[in-house]
Design a protein around this motif. Structure first.
Motif, mmCIF file in Angstrom:
data_model
loop_
_atom_site.group_PDB
_atom_site.id
_atom_site.type_symbol
_atom_site.label_atom_id
_atom_site.label_comp_id
_atom_site.label_asym_id
_atom_site.label_seq_id
_atom_site.Cartn_x
_atom_site.Cartn_y
_atom_site.Cartn_z
ATOM 1 N N LEU A 506 -10.818 0.294 13.117
ATOM 2 C CA LEU A 506 -10.354 -0.814 13.513
ATOM 3 C C LEU A 506 -11.579 -1.861 13.663
ATOM 4 C CD1 LEU A 506 -7.564 0.008 16.109
ATOM 5 C CD2 LEU A 506 -7.363 -0.621 13.795
ATOM 6 N N PRO A 507 -11.475 -3.181 13.404
ATOM 7 C CA PRO A 507 -12.332 -4.251 13.582
ATOM 8 C C PRO A 507 -12.636 -4.497 14.768
ATOM 9 C CG PRO A 507 -10.480 -5.218 12.545
ATOM 10 C CD PRO A 507 -10.115 -3.821 12.553
ATOM 11 N N GLN A 508 -13.811 -4.615 15.334
ATOM 12 C CA GLN A 508 -13.835 -4.854 16.996
ATOM 13 C C GLN A 508 -13.854 -6.348 17.290
ATOM 14 O OE1 GLN A 508 -13.886 -2.163 19.120
ATOM 15 N NE2 GLN A 508 -13.276 -1.234 17.047
ATOM 16 N N GLY A 509 -13.628 -7.133 16.226
ATOM 17 C CA GLY A 509 -13.598 -8.482 16.455
ATOM 18 C C GLY A 509 -13.181 -9.405 15.137
ATOM 19 N N PRO A 510 -13.001 -10.710 15.394
ATOM 20 C CA PRO A 510 -12.671 -11.623 14.120
ATOM 21 C C PRO A 510 -13.762 -11.685 13.300
ATOM 22 C CG PRO A 510 -13.076 -13.087 15.953
ATOM 23 C CD PRO A 510 -13.402 -11.519 16.431
ATOM 24 N N GLY A 511 -14.956 -11.346 13.212
ATOM 25 C CA GLY A 511 -15.958 -11.642 12.258
ATOM 26 C C GLY A 511 -15.820 -10.923 11.034
ATOM 27 N N LEU A 512 -15.927 -11.766 9.893
ATOM 28 C CA LEU A 512 -15.699 -11.289 8.397
ATOM 29 C C LEU A 512 -16.974 -11.660 7.674
ATOM 30 C CD1 LEU A 512 -13.866 -9.848 6.336
ATOM 31 C CD2 LEU A 512 -12.775 -12.171 5.986
ATOM 32 N N ALA A 638 -4.875 -8.757 0.534
ATOM 33 C CA ALA A 638 -6.063 -8.128 1.326
ATOM 34 C C ALA A 638 -6.370 -8.986 2.615
ATOM 35 C CB ALA A 638 -7.281 -7.769 0.258
ATOM 36 N N VAL A 639 -6.530 -10.139 2.551
ATOM 37 C CA VAL A 639 -6.819 -11.134 3.878
ATOM 38 C C VAL A 639 -5.821 -10.888 4.780
ATOM 39 C CG1 VAL A 639 -7.334 -13.368 4.540
ATOM 40 C CG2 VAL A 639 -8.390 -12.668 2.511
ATOM 41 N N ALA A 640 -4.507 -10.979 4.173
ATOM 42 C CA ALA A 640 -3.493 -10.863 5.151
ATOM 43 C C ALA A 640 -3.432 -9.469 5.928
ATOM 44 C CB ALA A 640 -2.261 -11.239 4.398
ATOM 45 N N ALA A 641 -3.674 -8.500 5.254
ATOM 46 C CA ALA A 641 -3.600 -7.161 5.961
ATOM 47 C C ALA A 641 -4.701 -7.092 6.745
ATOM 48 C CB ALA A 641 -3.596 -5.964 4.914
ATOM 49 N N LEU A 642 -5.807 -7.487 6.567
ATOM 50 C CA LEU A 642 -6.975 -7.272 7.386
ATOM 51 C C LEU A 642 -7.059 -8.231 8.635
ATOM 52 C CD1 LEU A 642 -9.645 -5.893 7.217
ATOM 53 C CD2 LEU A 642 -10.877 -7.821 6.288
ATOM 54 N N ALA A 643 -6.395 -9.443 8.455
ATOM 55 C CA ALA A 643 -6.126 -10.153 9.788
ATOM 56 C C ALA A 643 -5.066 -9.550 10.444
ATOM 57 C CB ALA A 643 -5.754 -11.578 9.340
ATOM 58 N N ALA A 644 -3.956 -8.821 10.032
ATOM 59 C CA ALA A 644 -3.014 -8.162 10.813
ATOM 60 C C ALA A 644 -3.810 -7.201 11.500
ATOM 61 C CB ALA A 644 -2.083 -7.780 9.932
ATOM 62 N N ILE A 645 -4.692 -6.453 10.799
ATOM 63 C CA ILE A 645 -5.213 -5.485 11.772
ATOM 64 C C ILE A 645 -6.142 -5.866 12.784
ATOM 65 C CG2 ILE A 645 -6.860 -3.517 11.343
ATOM 66 C CD1 ILE A 645 -4.284 -3.157 9.857
ATOM 67 N N ALA A 646 -6.757 -7.066 12.502
ATOM 68 C CA ALA A 646 -7.939 -7.620 13.345
ATOM 69 C C ALA A 646 -6.990 -8.168 14.735
ATOM 70 C CB ALA A 646 -8.590 -8.840 12.791
ATOM 71 N N GLY A 647 -5.665 -8.729 14.446
ATOM 72 C CA GLY A 647 -5.135 -9.010 15.525
ATOM 73 C C GLY A 647 -4.291 -7.957 16.383
ATOM 74 N N TYR A 648 -3.999 -6.738 15.892
ATOM 75 C CA TYR A 648 -3.785 -5.602 16.436
ATOM 76 C C TYR A 648 -4.706 -5.180 16.952
ATOM 77 C CZ TYR A 648 -3.167 -0.571 17.245
ATOM 78 O OH TYR A 648 -2.815 0.589 17.802
ATOM 79 N N SER A 649 -6.081 -5.381 16.773
ATOM 80 C CA SER A 649 -7.484 -4.484 17.411
ATOM 81 C C SER A 649 -7.666 -5.495 18.633
ATOM 82 C CB SER A 649 -8.504 -4.612 16.456
ATOM 83 O OG SER A 649 -9.581 -4.237 17.368
#
Length: 912
Positions: A506-512, A638-649
């Motif tokens: 899981l990403p530990q923050g919103p930085g991409l 891809a962006v939408a999925a990654l953003a959803a994971i970042a929100g969950y994290s």
């Protein structure tokens, strides 16, 4: 496990029983199917006079020791007076429940109200053969819930010291016990109002039982396919073939009266003819034969059924009745049902290797668990997972979801070490309150992805049974977010997210970081990422990937290593267009190598690929069998999925806070008020409280409504203004006009009697076209921001609280925040800041900031009130005036009604 000398000791059986209360109306809604500690099923219901023979048979089957522990003496038989006493109850002062399996009584629990009307004595009697299955604990929970409903809040019991099992039931229930030993008997007493400890105990027992129940279905020791066929392409043929070819390790039996051999195994005419026991039966017979097959399965000791048979949802009302009868029949024998019209179940654990489904091949083993409802959706979900190369831990298609539900499977997944993330496609919801509780707990350790349509909760698919919601359309979505659920709309979106959470950190923050061989594509992806709430820390574009494979890939590898080493980058996305010298799989291999050893997820998107055979959506490289890089054909997906994971994290990393428990609340006093006010209310009738009653009820939870006075004559208005204090507000009582200054429904800041009389005359003339509604006066509150609070008891969601800023924000833009109680401190914080217009509360464009803490306190109190009292059908505060000095309730409306059944009853019970 037995308890209870006291109830019998207080009765003189030589006296006539004319003073005994008569039998009351049978409370059918107390009936429940329950999951026992070992995963088995039993039926719980109130006792009735017709149970006399069954109670006598139950008593005769007990050992002498058991009878002595129950009655403190030995009784070979119960007398007719005793049987009458035990089976004729009024369901109010005297309540008794029986638990049955296969129609036979296996446990009895009862209470008798004592002279202290708030106290009752309890007694239990559990079959010798059924002890250790949690029957006593289940009876205690249901008796406590019934007693509270009847105004009883304390239980007592007398137990012999050697009856350690019963003493343990009381001790383990989570209540605070007091014990007293006298005359060779242990007297136990405890309050039965729910506490954190008792609720936690109940949830823990529920979790263990339901998880065990599903585990036994997904990992059976033996299987019988009933309706197995040699006709190629038939359901029975495929189910048997898939079980055998899947490599199931236990015995597999084929049952078909017209065949001697099927799929390479011997066929038997009936399940009774099988040489060994069967734990799971897969049924694929014509619908009219199912009841007989279920009876045969029960006689053979089968524990669970997967029903693939159609003819239920597709046969209208007749099919629905047939489906309900199927579930009642199976549960009465202690069996659980997956289906009907189920696609089947899959478990990829090497020790199980079960493919009892219509899926043609066992999927690769992985960390993703999937749950679907109808077979058609199940096929879509399975196909999407296989197409993308996703490895599965388990899959369960519930079909019409007549019994086993997504809530049950989440209980199993929480403990399953093979499952790291879960995905559910929900067409309907049986108990969203329970779903919310389970999802919030499960999401703390495993990502929960839910795909639902806009109609989920608002209509029922064919064959599905449950309530539908009357809450605002966004309330269910708010409940999902509150629970940490990653909510999506389609199967493909579910798989987009599942690709990441099933194998990536899981990403530990919103930085991409965005890496691309196209400046234009990289810029578009970066803009899209910002729109989805991600923060682009690095944008690397213009990579030359056309200089030969070895040079290009090494250049990419060097750049990626620098990107992954940047501490501000929490996730990496490669957005690529076709390059002559490198393939998509080459790029995916480099991405996987560079991400290895880091705690940062990486995804790839390949746009502009024209080769129709190219695999773009899925896990690459393909030979990684689910452990590769999540790849997409659409950068936007891809962006939408990654953003959803970042929100969950981010949700996962937040302190969820403690449950709010505002000081100064009086649940018991409120309960007494509601009992008095509801006395004349019958059936589904609702009662709107008079303003004085509403204000009194709300005051018990520390919510003060500013007083107002309705008047007919001007002199009465002037007198009321003097009592309330000048200046005053004049307004109509008409709910559609009372907030409309533009239509003449409100006049502010009236300072004296003469001015009040003039305004009354002017308002009456202005309102004459609207029917001359009544008027009232109220003390003028300091100016501030008007807000609205609303709380309802929804048929599907249970209690729902809503809040918004009054006016166009809610009336035109539907700018509400919603939450499902109980609320944590974090929930309350987010709730008040949820509406987009809430910026006005914090000094927007020079406006003074209001006392947000006062609004949070009010939100906590109304949520606690609604959670404690389902009898309150509606509470609305409109308006609440918030300013720097506090928040004042200027008008309150309260409706109440009977709430005999609630979606999250304090009794452990399966959805029926």
């Amino acid at each position: 496990m037995y308890c209870g000398k006291g109830v019998l000791r207080k009765i003189d059986y030589a006296k006539p029983m004319v003073d005994e209360p008569g039998t009351g109306v049978y409370p059918e809604y107390w009936e429940a199917d329950v999951v026992l500690r070992d995963g088995g099923i039993a039926h719980l219901r109130p006792i009735s006079p017709a149970d006399a023979d069954a109670v006598q048979a139950f008593h005769a089957g007990q050992s002498q020791a058991s009878i002595y522990l129950r009655f403190f003496s030995f009784k070979a038989r119960l007398s007719s007076k005793e049987l009458r006493r035990f089976t004729e109850v009024d369901h109010t002062d005297r309540v008794a429940f029986v638990i049955t399996i296969g129609g036979a009584i296996v446990g009895i629990g009862r209470y008798d109200r004592l002279e202290d009307r708030g106290e009752a004595e309890v007694a239990f009697n559990i079959s010798d053969a059924q002890q250790g299955r949690g029957i006593g604990s289940t009876l205690l929970e249901h008796l406590a819930a019934a007693a509270r409903e009847n105004g009883i809040h304390r239980f007592t019991a007398e137990v012999l010291p050697e009856n350690s099992k019963m003493l343990r039931v009381f001790a383990d229930a989570g209540y605070r016990l007091s014990r007293h030993f006298d005359d060779g008997v242990v007297s136990v007493a405890f309050n039965i109002d729910p506490t954190r400890e008792s609720l936690a105990v109940m949830e823990s027992r529920e979790h263990r039982a339901e998880a065990r129940s599903v585990r036994d279905l997904l990992a059976p020791s033996s299987i019988a396919v009933i309706g197995a066929s040699r006709k190629w392409g038939s359901v029975g043929y495929q189910l048997l073939e898939h079980v055998i070819e899947g490599g199931f390790g236990g015995p597999v039996y084929a049952v078909n009266p017209e065949a001697f051999e099927l799929g390479g195994v011997k066929s038997y005419a009936r399940i009774a003819d099988l040489p060994g026991p069967v734990q799971l039966a897969v049924i694929a017979v014509p619908v009219e034969e199912v009841p007989k097959v279920v009876d045969d399965c029960a006689a053979a000791g089968v524990k669970g059924l997967v029903v693939a048979t159609a003819g239920y949802a597709d046969d209208g009302e007749r099919g629905l009745l047939r489906q309900q009868a199927l579930v009642r029949q199976a549960r009465s024998y202690g069996m659980r049902v997956i289906g009907p019209e189920s696609l089947g179940i899959i478990n990829t654990h090497p020790g199980v290797s079960l493919n009892a489904s219509m899926a043609p091949a066992m999927p690769p083993r992985g960390r993703l668990g999937l749950f679907t409802q109808s077979a058609a959706i199940g096929v879509s979900v399975y196909a999407a997972a296989v197409r993308r190369g996703l490895g599965l831990s388990s899959l369960l298609s519930a079909g019409n979801r007549a019994d086993v539900s997504g809530n049950d499977v989440m209980q199993f997944w929480e403990d399953d070490p093979d499952t790291g993330a879960v995905g559910l496609y929900l067409e309907s919801m049986g108990n969203p309150r329970k779903f919310s509780r389970l999802a919030r707990r499960l999401a703390r350790s495993k990502a929960v992805i839910v795909a639902k349509s806009d109609l989920t909760g608002r209509s029922l698919p064919p064959g599905h049974v449950g309530r539908t919601t009357m809450a605002p359309a966004s309330a269910l979505d708010a409940m999902m977010r509150q629970s940490g659920v990653i909510s999506v709309e389609t199967v493909e979106q579910l798989m987009d997210v599942a690709q990441i959470v099933s194998g990536q950190p899981l990403p530990q923050g919103p930085g991409l970081a965005v890496v691309s061989n196209s400046a234009a594509l990289g810029k578009v992806v970066a803009d899209s990422a910002g729109h989805h709430g991600l923060r682009v820390e690095k944008l690397v574009t213009g990579l030359d990937l056309d200089s030969g494979a070895s040079v290009s890939l090494e250049r990419l590898r060097t750049q990626l290593r620098d990107v992954f080493a940047d501490g501000a980058v929490h996730s990496v996305m490669a957005a690529m267009i076709p390059a002559r010298s490198v393939s998509t799989e080459d790029i995916a291999k480099v991405l996987a190598d560079c991400a290895a050893g880091t705690s940062k997820p990486v995804v790839a998107a390949f746009g502009g690929v024209l080769d129709p055979a190219a695999r773009l959506d899925g896990m690459l490289p393909a030979e990684a069998a689910g452990a590769g890089v999540p790849c997409y054909s659409s950068p936007g997906n891809a962006v939408a999925a990654l953003a959803a994971i970042a929100g969950y994290s981010a949700w996962l990393g937040r302190d969820q806070g403690l449950l709010v428990e505002p000081e100064g609340c009086d649940p018991e006093g409120t309960r007494e008020d509601l009992e008095r006010l509801l006395a004349p209310v019958h059936g589904e009738q609702l009662l709107r409280l008079e303003p004085e009653d509403a204000a009194s009820l709300l005051a018990r939870y520390g919510m003060v409504v500013e007083p107002s006075a309705v008047f007919e004559h001007d002199d009465d208005a002037v007198a009321a203004a003097g009592r309330l204090g000048w200046p005053v507000v004049l307004k109509t009582t008409d709910p559609a006009l009372r907030h409309r200054i533009d239509l003449g429904g409100v006049r502010l800041d009236i300072e004296d009697a003469d001015s009040l009389r003039r305004n009354i005359a002017q308002m009456r003339r202005a309102l004459a076209p609207f029917g001359s509604p009544a008027l009232e006066v109220q003390a003028m509150a300091p100016v501030g921001q008007a807000c609205i609070f609303r709380a309802i008891e929804d048929p599907l969601l249970g209690p729902v609280v809503s809040y918004g800023l009054a006016g166009d924000a809610v009336n035109l833009l539907d700018d509400w925040a919603h939450r499902a109680p109980p609320l944590s401190t974090t929930d309350v914080h987010d709730f008040i800041r949820g509406p987009r217009a809430s910026l006005r509360l914090f000094g927007y464009q020079g406006l003074p900031a209001v006392d947000v803490a006062a609004l949070e306190d009010l939100a906590a109190r109304v949520a606690r009130l609604k959670d404690d009292h389902p009898e309150i059908a509606l509470v609305e505060f409109n308006p609440v005036l918030a300013n720097p000095e506090g928040a004042r309730i200027l008008a309150a409306e309260v409706w109440i009604g009977n709430a005999a059944q609630r979606t999250d009853s304090a009794r452990r019970a399966m959805r029926r």
